[in-house]
Design a protein around this motif. Structure first.
Motif, mmCIF file in Angstrom:
data_model
loop_
_atom_site.group_PDB
_atom_site.id
_atom_site.type_symbol
_atom_site.label_atom_id
_atom_site.label_comp_id
_atom_site.label_asym_id
_atom_site.label_seq_id
_atom_site.Cartn_x
_atom_site.Cartn_y
_atom_site.Cartn_z
ATOM 1 N N ASP A 87 0.812 -1.213 0.000
ATOM 2 C CA ASP A 87 0.000 0.000 0.000
ATOM 3 C C ASP A 87 0.849 1.267 0.000
ATOM 4 N N ARG A 107 1.364 6.914 0.724
ATOM 5 C CA ARG A 107 0.222 5.992 0.703
ATOM 6 C C ARG A 107 -0.379 5.998 -0.694
ATOM 7 N N LYS A 108 -0.700 4.812 -1.213
ATOM 8 C CA LYS A 108 -1.319 4.750 -2.537
ATOM 9 C C LYS A 108 -2.597 5.569 -2.584
ATOM 10 N N SER A 109 -3.296 5.630 -1.481
ATOM 11 C CA SER A 109 -4.556 6.380 -1.441
ATOM 12 C C SER A 109 -4.336 7.877 -1.655
#
Length: 169
Positions: A115, A154-156
């Motif tokens: 992630d 963070r990928k988000s």
């Protein structure tokens, strides 16, 4: 280990998330370079402060510095892995070719690990390094040096388009 084809860089992310001396200075600098994604599955020290880099496998082919065209690469691949199915062979050849020939100094790389992502810029041409390194799997001999601009993202926090691209691979 795999590479994504080059993708447009998420300009908003780059312009608004880098808060360091390594920040991107202008739009022109961003749009003149390609972005590649990479995922390094085995043990590596790519994020080390001493030798920041990206790497791929296929060490069985040896040093690929003298490769000038895809036919030569296919020949080396076939000599090493003669029983690989055509689809996998095509994917492998494409990935290796992008790494040794298409990536350029100044291009961006997004290293995806679970992630978390890390964004860097390529700082060297391709080179072969089979020096023993206890911190890295011995198959990772195909290397490019990188200046890590931002680690542990963070990928988000990436745009949905960039997340989709990383996830597709």
């Amino acid at each position: 280990c795999f590479l994504l084809s080059n993708e447009p860089l998420d300009k908003y992310y780059i312009m608004n998330k880098f808060n360091s001396k390594k920040s991107i200075k202008n739009d022109e600098e961003i749009f003149n370079h390609s972005v590649y994604g990479i995922h390094i599955k085995l043990q590596h020290d790519a994020l080390s402060d001493d030798t920041p880099h990206i790497c791929i496998g296929w060490s069985g082919m040896g040093d690929l510095s003298d490769i000038t065209n895809k036919e030569e690469l296919v020949s080396k691949y076939d000599a090493t892995w003669s029983d690989v199915k055509p689809r996998k062979k095509g994917q492998d050849i494409g990935q290796v070719w992008r790494f040794i020939k298409e990536m350029q100094i100044g291009d961006y790389v997004v290293f995806s690990c679970g992630d978390t992502c890390h964004i860097g810029r390529i700082t060297s041409d391709y080179y072969f390094d089979d020096t023993a390194n206890e911190n890295q799997h011995p198959d990772y001999t195909n290397v490019r040096d990188v200046d890590w601009l931002k680690k542990d993202i963070r990928k988000s926090d990436l745009s949905q388009a960039l997340q989709n691209s990383l996830g597709a691979a």
